[in-house]
Design a protein around this motif. Structure first.
Motif, PDB file in Angstrom:
ATOM      1  N   MET A   1       0.751  -1.197   0.027  1.00 23.31           N
ATOM      2  CA  MET A   1       0.429  -0.035  -0.439  1.00 23.31           C
ATOM      3  C   MET A   1       0.674   1.497  -0.068  1.00 23.31           C
ATOM      4  N   ILE A   2       0.240   2.351  -0.518  1.00 22.70           N
ATOM      5  CA  ILE A   2       0.273   3.694  -0.915  1.00 22.70           C
ATOM      6  C   ILE A   2       0.703   4.524   0.758  1.00 22.70           C
ATOM      7  N   CYS A   3       1.517   4.915   1.120  1.00 20.56           N
ATOM      8  CA  CYS A   3       0.808   6.140   2.297  1.00 20.56           C
ATOM      9  C   CYS A   3       0.769   7.437   1.904  1.00 20.56           C
ATOM     10  N   LYS A   4      -0.294   8.348   2.166  1.00 27.34           N
ATOM     11  CA  LYS A   4      -1.431   8.839   1.546  1.00 27.34           C
ATOM     12  C   LYS A   4      -0.382  10.427   2.118  1.00 27.34           C
ATOM     13  N   TYR A   5       0.269  10.104   3.093  1.00 29.03           N
ATOM     14  CA  TYR A   5       0.962  11.655   3.460  1.00 29.03           C
ATOM     15  C   TYR A   5       2.376  11.665   2.790  1.00 29.03           C
ATOM     16  N   CYS A   6       3.357  10.689   2.595  1.00 36.49           N
ATOM     17  CA  CYS A   6       4.681  10.917   2.271  1.00 36.49           C
ATOM     18  C   CYS A   6       5.120  10.256   0.893  1.00 36.49           C
ATOM     19  N   GLY A   7       3.585   9.409   0.187  1.00 37.27           N
ATOM     20  CA  GLY A   7       3.798   8.603  -1.077  1.00 37.27           C
ATOM     21  C   GLY A   7       4.794   7.537  -1.309  1.00 37.27           C
ATOM     22  N   LYS A   8       4.890   6.742  -0.341  1.00 41.10           N
ATOM     23  CA  LYS A   8       5.808   5.576  -0.324  1.00 41.10           C
ATOM     24  C   LYS A   8       5.013   4.135   0.095  1.00 41.10           C
ATOM     25  N   GLU A   9       6.326   3.458  -0.390  1.00 35.94           N
ATOM     26  CA  GLU A   9       5.405   2.665  -0.018  1.00 35.94           C
ATOM     27  C   GLU A   9       5.486   1.356   0.632  1.00 35.94           C
ATOM     28  N   PRO A  11       4.231  -1.747   4.346  1.00 35.42           N
ATOM     29  CA  PRO A  11       3.823  -2.873   4.146  1.00 35.42           C
ATOM     30  C   PRO A  11       1.805  -3.071   3.738  1.00 35.42           C
ATOM     31  N   ASP A  12       1.068  -3.857   3.723  1.00 38.24           N
ATOM     32  CA  ASP A  12      -0.109  -3.939   3.687  1.00 38.24           C
ATOM     33  C   ASP A  12      -0.717  -3.794   5.358  1.00 38.24           C
ATOM     34  N   ASN A  13      -1.802  -2.883   5.793  1.00 41.31           N
ATOM     35  CA  ASN A  13      -2.237  -3.068   6.525  1.00 41.31           C
ATOM     36  C   ASN A  13      -1.159  -2.114   7.964  1.00 41.31           C
ATOM     37  N   GLN A  15      -0.586   0.453  10.523  1.00 43.84           N
ATOM     38  CA  GLN A  15      -0.841   1.537  11.333  1.00 43.84           C
ATOM     39  C   GLN A  15      -0.090   2.693  10.995  1.00 43.84           C
ATOM     40  N   TYR A  16       0.666   2.328  11.175  1.00 40.51           N
ATOM     41  CA  TYR A  16       1.736   4.168  11.000  1.00 40.51           C
ATOM     42  C   TYR A  16       2.904   3.658  10.036  1.00 40.51           C
ATOM     43  N   CYS A  17       3.234   4.469   9.477  1.00 39.94           N
ATOM     44  CA  CYS A  17       3.975   4.737   8.034  1.00 39.94           C
ATOM     45  C   CYS A  17       5.571   4.975   9.102  1.00 39.94           C
ATOM     46  N   GLU A  18       6.335   3.675   8.210  1.00 42.61           N
ATOM     47  CA  GLU A  18       7.420   3.423   8.867  1.00 42.61           C
ATOM     48  C   GLU A  18       8.607   4.625   8.430  1.00 42.61           C
ATOM     49  N   PHE A  19       8.349   5.648   7.858  1.00 44.42           N
ATOM     50  CA  PHE A  19       8.966   6.896   6.635  1.00 44.42           C
ATOM     51  C   PHE A  19       8.933   8.317   7.494  1.00 44.42           C
ATOM     52  N   CYS A  20       7.753   8.346   7.507  1.00 41.17           N
ATOM     53  CA  CYS A  20       7.173   9.191   8.175  1.00 41.17           C
ATOM     54  C   CYS A  20       6.105   9.835   9.393  1.00 41.17           C
ATOM     55  N   ASN A  21       6.166   8.514   9.809  1.00 35.35           N
ATOM     56  CA  ASN A  21       5.635   8.221  11.696  1.00 35.35           C
ATOM     57  C   ASN A  21       3.969   8.778  11.344  1.00 35.35           C
ATOM     58  N   GLU A  22       3.741   8.950  10.430  1.00 35.22           N
ATOM     59  CA  GLU A  22       1.908   8.977  10.762  1.00 35.22           C
ATOM     60  C   GLU A  22       1.313   8.498  10.585  1.00 35.22           C
ATOM     61  N   SER A  23       0.620   8.025  11.032  1.00 36.93           N
ATOM     62  CA  SER A  23      -1.082   7.081  11.774  1.00 36.93           C
ATOM     63  C   SER A  23      -1.593   7.034  10.351  1.00 36.93           C
ATOM     64  N   LEU A  24      -1.664   6.132  10.808  1.00 34.59           N
ATOM     65  CA  LEU A  24      -3.239   5.557   9.139  1.00 34.59           C
ATOM     66  C   LEU A  24      -4.534   5.137   9.036  1.00 34.59           C
ATOM     67  N   ILE A  25      -5.017   5.303  10.871  1.00 32.59           N
ATOM     68  CA  ILE A  25      -6.076   5.171  10.953  1.00 32.59           C
ATOM     69  C   ILE A  25      -6.997   6.129  11.219  1.00 32.59           C
ATOM     70  N   ASP A  26      -8.055   5.952  10.524  1.00 33.10           N
ATOM     71  CA  ASP A  26      -9.318   7.229  10.379  1.00 33.10           C
ATOM     72  C   ASP A  26      -9.434   7.564  11.749  1.00 33.10           C
TER      73      ASP A  26
END
Length: 284
Positions: A1-9, A11-13, A15-26
């Motif tokens: 999956m693609i991070c909606k904040y930094c645009g990097k790929e 792993p699927d599902n 909860q946090y982006c390993e690059f920008c540390n943003e939460s992906l939970i709505d």
């Protein structure tokens, strides 16, 4: 999956982006009323078993529908439990015991009608015994022979034993009806209006009927006359065999009276047991 904040790929599902540390939970922003409802719901869910049962009984139709939908969703997403051994309340023996306890008070009431409510024992060499069952007292109170000289002026007192016996029978029938309602809550068994609106009061009705029937019966004229008749028999028998009539005799309330007195206690015990079993099963 693609991070909606930094645009990097990533792993699927995740909860946090390993690059920008943003939460992906709505994130859901609750208003004040929704926040209060959420806190109240959490407080109810964390309450003890019996408090939760009280809240369930008091909740509105809309709240019940929402709760059932939430529970159904949680059950669908809940992984299956693996039991090494079921607890007792989930076993077949617990349900069988609940059925026996539910029917026992009704059986005790029916048996009490045919067993002695008073006895008189003359402790002579022959051991003469006299006893009266509720059925015998009712039959005697309605007998034309017993009231032949008063047949035209038969009083209401002659019908009191019959009324008491009918009260015990009605209590036994209602106990069985309540047992079906409580043992099989998922079945569509018609409920009377009082049971729908006032569940606890409706379950107290059999106790009131039994206690009232016992008190009225042991104080009614026909019951007292029957006891006096046994005393008269003792007097005549004592004079016949030649000993003091006040000695070597014992009297009291019989086994039928004891069963009727114990029936409400067993009934309350059965209701408590069924409530605990149903609540524990619902809690799982």
């Amino acid at each position: 999956m693609i991070c909606k904040y930094c645009g990097k790929e990533i792993p699927d599902n995740s909860q946090y982006c390993e690059f920008c540390n943003e939460s992906l939970i709505d994130k859901i922003v609750l208003d004040d009323k929704a926040l209060i409802r959420a806190k109240e719901s959490r407080r109810k869910e964390e309450s003890p078993i019996f408090i939760r049962a009280y809240y369930k009984a008091k909740e509105s139709a809309e709240e019940r529908k929402l709760r059932q939908e939430r529970e159904a969703l949680e059950a669908a997403n809940k992984p299956a439990k693996v039991y090494t051994g079921d607890p007792f309340y989930k076993k077949k023996q617990a349900r069988i015991l609940a059925v026996i306890l539910s029917g026992l008070p009704a059986l005790m009431l029916v048996l009490s009608i045919f067993l002695n409510w008073q006895y008189y024992v003359i402790n002579s060499g022959k051991g003469v015994k006299q006893s009266r069952t509720m059925r015998a007292i009712v039959s005697n109170s309605l007998s034309r022979e017993a009231t032949s000289e008063y047949a035209k002026n038969r009083s209401f007192a002659n019908y009191v034993p019959l009324i008491c016996m009918i009260m015990l029978i009605l209590a036994a029938v209602y106990i069985l009806y309540l047992a079906l309602i409580d043992l099989f809550p998922d079945k569509k068994i018609p409920k009377d209006p009082l049971l729908k609106r006032f569940g606890l009061i409706a379950r107290i009705i059999p106790i009131v009927l039994i206690i009232a029937a016992i008190i009225i019966f042991v104080h009614c004229k026909m019951y007292v006359n029957s006891k006096n008749g046994m005393t008269d028999f003792h007097t005549g028998y004592s004079s016949l065999i030649g000993y003091e009539e006040t000695e070597q005799a014992s009297s009291g309330k019989g086994f039928g009276h004891l069963l009727a007195v114990l029936a409400p206690i067993v009934y309350v015990g059965s209701k408590v047991y069924i409530f605990v079993i149903n609540t524990l099963n619902e809690d799982d």
